[in-house]
Design a protein around this motif. Structure first.
Motif, PDB file in Angstrom:
ATOM      1  N   ASP A  40       6.366  -4.717  -6.850  1.00 44.66           N
ATOM      2  CA  ASP A  40       5.575  -3.676  -7.512  1.00 44.66           C
ATOM      3  C   ASP A  40       4.971  -2.738  -6.464  1.00 44.66           C
ATOM      4  OD1 ASP A  40       3.883  -2.119  -9.019  1.00 44.66           O
ATOM      5  OD2 ASP A  40       3.099  -3.771 -10.214  1.00 44.66           O
ATOM      6  N   GLU A  41       5.517  -1.539  -6.368  1.00 46.75           N
ATOM      7  CA  GLU A  41       5.057  -0.607  -5.352  1.00 46.75           C
ATOM      8  C   GLU A  41       3.680  -0.016  -5.669  1.00 46.75           C
ATOM      9  OE1 GLU A  41       7.438   2.870  -4.902  1.00 46.75           O
ATOM     10  OE2 GLU A  41       7.766   3.113  -7.062  1.00 46.75           O
ATOM     11  N   ASP A  42       3.210  -0.139  -6.912  1.00 47.70           N
ATOM     12  CA  ASP A  42       1.878   0.360  -7.245  1.00 47.70           C
ATOM     13  C   ASP A  42       0.793  -0.542  -6.669  1.00 47.70           C
ATOM     14  OD1 ASP A  42       2.852   2.535  -8.672  1.00 47.70           O
ATOM     15  OD2 ASP A  42       2.981   1.392 -10.544  1.00 47.70           O
ATOM     16  N   LEU A  43       1.059  -1.841  -6.596  1.00 47.53           N
ATOM     17  CA  LEU A  43       0.071  -2.790  -6.082  1.00 47.53           C
ATOM     18  C   LEU A  43       0.263  -3.074  -4.589  1.00 47.53           C
ATOM     19  CD1 LEU A  43      -0.006  -5.262  -9.104  1.00 47.53           C
ATOM     20  CD2 LEU A  43      -1.578  -3.398  -8.591  1.00 47.53           C
ATOM     21  N   ASP A  58       1.987  -0.916  -1.904  1.00 51.29           N
ATOM     22  CA  ASP A  58       2.707   0.355  -1.676  1.00 51.29           C
ATOM     23  C   ASP A  58       3.516   0.333  -0.387  1.00 51.29           C
ATOM     24  OD1 ASP A  58       0.837   0.820   0.401  1.00 51.29           O
ATOM     25  OD2 ASP A  58      -0.537   1.800  -1.002  1.00 51.29           O
ATOM     26  N   LYS A  92      12.438  -0.849  -6.701  1.00 47.97           N
ATOM     27  CA  LYS A  92      12.558  -2.274  -7.018  1.00 47.97           C
ATOM     28  C   LYS A  92      13.882  -2.849  -6.499  1.00 47.97           C
ATOM     29  CE  LYS A  92      10.601  -3.856 -10.701  1.00 47.97           C
ATOM     30  NZ  LYS A  92      10.223  -4.232 -12.090  1.00 47.97           N
ATOM     31  N   LYS A 129      -8.710  -4.275 -10.498  1.00 49.72           N
ATOM     32  CA  LYS A 129      -7.365  -4.226  -9.931  1.00 49.72           C
ATOM     33  C   LYS A 129      -7.360  -3.510  -8.579  1.00 49.72           C
ATOM     34  CE  LYS A 129      -4.079  -3.278 -12.844  1.00 49.72           C
ATOM     35  NZ  LYS A 129      -3.152  -2.495 -13.733  1.00 49.72           N
ATOM     36  N   TYR A 186      -0.691 -13.821  -5.059  1.00 54.07           N
ATOM     37  CA  TYR A 186      -0.714 -12.420  -5.491  1.00 54.07           C
ATOM     38  C   TYR A 186       0.433 -11.641  -4.849  1.00 54.07           C
ATOM     39  CZ  TYR A 186      -2.485  -7.636  -6.124  1.00 54.07           C
ATOM     40  OH  TYR A 186      -2.611  -6.310  -6.445  1.00 54.07           O
ATOM     41  N   LYS A 224      -6.399  -5.143  -4.974  1.00 50.92           N
ATOM     42  CA  LYS A 224      -5.367  -4.513  -4.146  1.00 50.92           C
ATOM     43  C   LYS A 224      -5.880  -4.248  -2.730  1.00 50.92           C
ATOM     44  CE  LYS A 224      -2.680  -0.234  -3.800  1.00 50.92           C
ATOM     45  NZ  LYS A 224      -2.368   1.060  -4.462  1.00 50.92           N
ATOM     46  N   TRP A 236       4.318  -2.213   3.007  1.00 59.45           N
ATOM     47  CA  TRP A 236       5.547  -2.946   2.732  1.00 59.45           C
ATOM     48  C   TRP A 236       6.165  -3.632   3.956  1.00 59.45           C
ATOM     49  CZ3 TRP A 236       7.818  -5.627  -0.647  1.00 59.45           C
ATOM     50  CH2 TRP A 236       9.190  -5.872  -0.628  1.00 59.45           C
ATOM     51  N   GLU A 246       3.804 -12.682  -6.346  1.00 67.28           N
ATOM     52  CA  GLU A 246       3.993 -12.247  -7.723  1.00 67.28           C
ATOM     53  C   GLU A 246       4.239 -10.736  -7.833  1.00 67.28           C
ATOM     54  OE1 GLU A 246       0.615 -13.562  -9.953  1.00 67.28           O
ATOM     55  OE2 GLU A 246       1.407 -15.603 -10.220  1.00 67.28           O
ATOM     56  N   HIS A 247       3.621  -9.960  -6.930  1.00 70.77           N
ATOM     57  CA  HIS A 247       3.704  -8.497  -7.023  1.00 70.77           C
ATOM     58  C   HIS A 247       4.524  -7.875  -5.896  1.00 70.77           C
ATOM     59  CE1 HIS A 247      -0.115  -9.624  -9.122  1.00 70.77           C
ATOM     60  NE2 HIS A 247       0.389  -8.822 -10.032  1.00 70.77           N
TER      61      HIS A 247
END
Length: 202
Positions: free
Chosen positions: A135-138, A140, A190, A98, A128, A102, A144, A131-132
């Motif tokens: 999601d701020e973890d994937l 950040d 989110k 993962k 990718y 990333k 952004w 889809e993500h």
């Protein structure tokens, strides 16, 4: 002539007697050896303790109380330990995979932003990102702004899908904030990202 035979008989008896005694002595000696060997065989030989033997094991002389306190590993316990180790290894591999994915996507976006001549479109990385995207973890906050610029060029069904997902997130969070009276939900990453995506998609 009789005297001679008598003399010869006596000499014969003298010669035989010592031989008979010697044979008996030998027989007794053999029996004695056999007996002593049998007696030695019946004696218990103390078991040798291995230098590699763990200190907490059940050996000769271990009392019942001590044996009850020792933890004896079972085959099921060993299998459970192996399963736990395997699961941890799999989890570590997934985490590493993962992280690599990333980093690759971030490098892909950074190259798109900084050097379009070297950048090459990759369908899997675009999927990718789409889809993500929330999601701020994937993806950040450091990447952004570039993500927003990248997805702003999305067209067709991809654009429609992103727009619908963003609207659903905004609707759900608005309802939760209204029902609970917790306005801090509207400040979540989110919710904020969903509003940004709608704005950039037009």
């Amino acid at each position: 002539m009789c005297i001679c035979f008598a003399h010869m008989g006596k000499s014969k008896n003298k010669n035989i007697a010592p031989q008979t005694e010697t044979a008996d002595e030998k027989s007794n000696l053999k029996k004695g050896k056999r007996k002593s060997t049998t007696e030695n065989d019946t004696e218990e030989t103390p078991a040798k303790k291995s230098h590699h033997e763990p200190s907490e094991t059940i050996t000769a002389g271990t009392t019942i109380e001590k044996a009850a306190s020792l933890a004896v590993p079972t085959s099921s316990a060993k299998r459970a330990k192996r399963r736990e180790k395997h699961a941890k290894n799999q989890q570590d591999k997934q985490e590493q995979s993962k992280n690599r994915e990333k980093q690759d996507v971030c490098q892909y976006l950074q190259t798109w932003n900084d050097n379009r001549e070297k950048w090459k479109f990759q369908k899997l990385k675009q999927i990718y990102i789409q889809e993500h995207v929330f999601d701020e973890d994937l993806l950040d906050d450091t990447i952004w702004p570039i993500v927003l610029e990248y997805i702003s060029g999305t067209k067709g069904s991809g654009k429609e899908t992103l727009s619908n997902r963003a609207k659903t997130i905004i609707k759900d969070v608005d309802r939760q904030a209204k029902d609970s009276g917790d306005k801090s939900l509207l400040e979540g990453s989110k919710y904020r990202r969903a509003r940004d995506v709608l704005q950039y998609l037009g």
